[in-house]
Design an enzyme around this catalytic site. Structure first.
Site, mmCIF file in Angstrom:
data_model
loop_
_atom_site.group_PDB
_atom_site.id
_atom_site.type_symbol
_atom_site.label_atom_id
_atom_site.label_comp_id
_atom_site.label_asym_id
_atom_site.label_seq_id
_atom_site.Cartn_x
_atom_site.Cartn_y
_atom_site.Cartn_z
ATOM 1 N N SER A 105 0.802 -1.269 0.015
ATOM 2 C CA SER A 105 -0.138 0.161 -0.016
ATOM 3 C C SER A 105 0.834 1.190 0.027
ATOM 4 C CB SER A 105 -0.813 -0.018 1.167
ATOM 5 O OG SER A 105 -1.836 1.210 1.112
ATOM 6 N N GLY B 156 0.795 5.855 -1.116
ATOM 7 C CA GLY B 156 0.285 7.301 -0.873
ATOM 8 C C GLY B 156 -1.077 7.225 -1.862
ATOM 9 N N ASP C 55 9.334 9.189 -11.788
ATOM 10 C CA ASP C 55 9.548 8.644 -10.316
ATOM 11 C C ASP C 55 10.226 7.385 -10.244
ATOM 12 O OD1 ASP C 55 9.334 8.743 -7.713
ATOM 13 O OD2 ASP C 55 7.349 7.966 -7.479
#
Length: 675
Positions: free
Chosen positions: A22, A24, A136
């Site tokens: 999990s 953001g 990213d």
């Protein structure tokens, strides 16, 4: 970990089984599709589902991931961007993230680092070709799969030609792996930012720490923008590359293709590349190898004719597999097979003659010592084999080997100024031709006696193709204002110049028969196919292809006035040279296909790990595909291997030093296992 209270039991058509992690933006679950196959499903957090800005960002992630294809990313299978709670389903890759691997087991070794760098450079190449900037790239977004690294999570990516989607009050990205322009000028972020992240990621993989690590994100961001990278502990061989990747100025960073070439090392690339656009746009003169190796055997057929429609499966043939070298990633390169012999060479290993019926090695020639250790197969006829070797990267030599015994008859050292140019040599009618010392030179094949020498117009960008009794040379040059190729023909037996023509393009010979040479006709922004008349040097340019290929130098083969080619965007296509019309184009399920082999009814293409796709020669429809070869490894360099065909027998080299043959007419052909 299992599902928690409140987790959905199903999303779309997928039954959820467990949580994978999990973050953001959402939670990733292991799920099953209706056929029971595992998939990864990313479901956004419920509190974000009503955020219009976030929904736009998530829709953009799905769109970006769908646009990117290639072996180093994961494929999007399905998505529900308009659902109450948006979600996306992708391939499930059972592999640890780079971050988890380094935290658990420490920094990677040299071989692992080279493989990681090559795989990530290939991934960025595919991402950028799709018009996407990832933004990213970090250790948590790289999975270390068995067949090479995979880049995941396009959650903060954007199209290269669109404005950045801002998030009020927040910087998008991960500071230790963000480029300076992401922090200072987020609307100016381009593909070079991903290369910066790649450099930082490689330092992390090599040392366990980032090059800008500090006590807080603010200090990290300051160091990224204003301080030099800390490369302490980074291996010496890696430092020059990561130093370039981590340049503060985006224009000083290498492209993914340049990163790939740097980590692949000398001799590991098996396919010639013709890179035009970037150097020309920057106004830099480029030296381009514009020739392509050819060989004509005793029967007068060119390499492409031999590799084209070939009748006659070798007597007594059965599928077989062998391994030239154990514990390597690279694969062998092989000359087109004949009824009596199949010649293959393995980088850092032997040159070998195989019996094509049984796979038995009839002789092996090992190049040892400091001077000439690494063989690269150039050409083979029924009488002679040409091999190039290289020692410390500054000395190249071409060896002429007796095809029957493996004995070296003679060798010629190549001028060091040609180190960066692809080997250009060939055999025809007992004559060996070689581009060297600013000239094309003809040698008597068995004795090595120099027969003739003709000066070429340029000294560092020339190649040749041999067509029976004619040697055709092509020499290219370019600057910011012009591109020129001088093409000339010489008689094989005595070197008499038959004609010479200058064309205002960069020409790349791709394939040939006795009547024509298929060439790539390149400018700084497009590539077309052309036909060069070997009798006169006249060039006919075909109509521009409707969907220009990504790679201006795909491998190809000519058979019955149809040109078949593979490309780096995982496509195979067929062009009718009489009309210039593309007959068909198909996208493969694997990346980096090699040059095709053309059979009676099938066009056959293989991947670096030995997967084979058989396409209908007339329509391009996929007739069957095979799995990878057992024990195959993904080579460090990118570029597929070229299979050869004799009747029903297909001969396929692949990574891991493996060579195998299979029956193309079997109901479900699969690669056999190498002993």
């Amino acid at each position: 970990m299992g599902l928690r209270t409140g987790d959905p039991g199903a999303v779309g058509d997928y039954v959820l089984e467990a949580r994978l992690g999990s973050g953001g933006m959402g939670t990733v679950y292991l799920a099953r599709d209706r056929a029971g196959r595992p998939v990864a499903v990313k479901v956004v957090h419920r509190h974000l589902a009503d955020d219009a800005e976030f929904r736009e960002r998530f829709a953009r992630e799905v769109s970006a991931a769908r646009r990117v294809t290639g072996a180093s990313t994961v494929r999007v299978l399905d998505a529900g961007v308009a659902d109450d709670v948006p979600w996306m389903a992708t391939e499930f890759v059972a592999a640890p993230a780079l971050q988890a691997q380094v935290e658990a087991h420490g920094p990677l070794g040299e071989a692992e680092l080279r493989r990681l760098a090559a795989g990530l450079a290939a991934a960025l190449r595919d991402i950028h070709r799709a018009g996407v900037v990832h933004r990213d790239l970090k250790p948590g977004n790289v999975l270390l799969a068995a067949d090479g690294p995979r880049v995941i999570d396009f959650g903060v990516s954007r199209a290269a030609d669109h404005h950045t989607l801002t998030v009020t009050g927040r910087v998008i990205g991960s500071p230790p792996f963000m480029a300076p322009e992401q922090l200072a000028r987020p609307r100016d972020v381009g593909p070079a930012a991903d290369v910066f992240a790649l450099g930082a990621l490689l330092v992390y993989a090599a040392t366990g720490a980032g090059p800008f690590d500090d006590d807080s994100p603010y200090l990290i961001a300051h160091r990224v923008v204003a301080a030099p990278a800390d490369l302490g502990g980074t291996p010496e061989w890696l430092r020059p590359l990561v130093r370039r990747c981590l340049a503060k100025d985006p224009g000083e960073r290498p492209t993914p293709a340049e990163v790939l070439a740097a980590v692949s090392g000398p001799g590991r690339r098996v396919r010639l590349r013709l890179r035009v656009g970037r150097a020309v746009r920057r106004g830099v003169a480029v030296g381009l190898a514009v020739g392509l190796l050819a060989v004509v055997g005793a029967d007068g057929r060119s390499e492409d004719a031999v590799r084209g429609v070939v009748a006659g499966t070798p007597e007594g043939w059965r599928p077989w597999a062998t391994r030239l070298l154990p514990n390597v990633h690279e694969g062998p390169t092989c000359a087109p097979p004949t009824q009596g012999a199949l010649f293959c060479a393995q980088g850092s290993g032997p040159l070998t003659r195989f019996d094509p019926a049984t796979g038995r090695a009839e002789w092996r020639k090992k190049y040892t010592g400091e001077e000439y250790p690494v063989p690269h197969l150039l050409a083979a006829s029924s009488d002679l084999v040409l091999v190039q070797t290289e020692g410390d990267g500054t000395e190249l030599a071409v060896h002429v080997v007796d095809a029957a015994t493996g004995t070296t008859l003679w060798h010629q050292v190549k001028d060091s100024k040609y180190v960066a140019v692809a080997p250009v040599s060939g055999i025809s009618r007992g004559v060996v031709a070689l581009v060297n010392e600013g000239a094309v030179i003809g040698y008597e094949g068995r004795s090595g006696r120099r027969l003739w020498s003709r000066t070429l117009p340029y000294t560092e960008a020339c190649g040749l193709r041999m067509l029976d009794d004619v040697v055709v040379t092509s020499c290219a040059t370019s600057d910011e204002n012009s591109m020129t190729t001088v093409v000339a023909a010489f008689r094989t037996r005595d070197g008499e110049r038959l004609w010479s023509r200058t064309h205002p393009y960069l020409l790349k010979p791709l394939a040939a028969d006795a009547e024509k040479i298929v060439v790539g006709v390149s400018t700084s922004d497009r590539r077309r196919l052309g036909i060069l008349d070997p009798d006169t040097g006249r060039l006919g340019v075909l109509a521009e292809q409707p969907d220009p290929l990504m790679d201006p130098d795909p491998p190809g083969v000519l058979a019955a006035d149809v040109y078949y080619e593979s490309a780096d965007d995982s496509t195979v296509s067929a062009v009718d040279l009489r009309t210039g019309r593309r007959l068909w184009r198909r996208t493969l399920e694997f990346d980096s296909p090699g040059a095709p082999a053309v059979g009676d009814r099938l066009v056959l293409v293989s991947s670096p790990t030995g997967r084979v796709a058989a396409l209908d020669r007339a329509t391009g429809e996929v007739r069957w595909t095979s799995g990878p070869a057992p024990g195959a490894r993904l080579p460090l360099g990118v570029g597929g291997f070229t299979p050869g065909i004799l009747g029903s027998a297909l001969y396929v080299p692949c990574g891991g030093g493996i060579l195998f043959s299979l029956d193309v007419n079997a109901p479900d052909p699969q690669p056999p296992t190498a002993a």
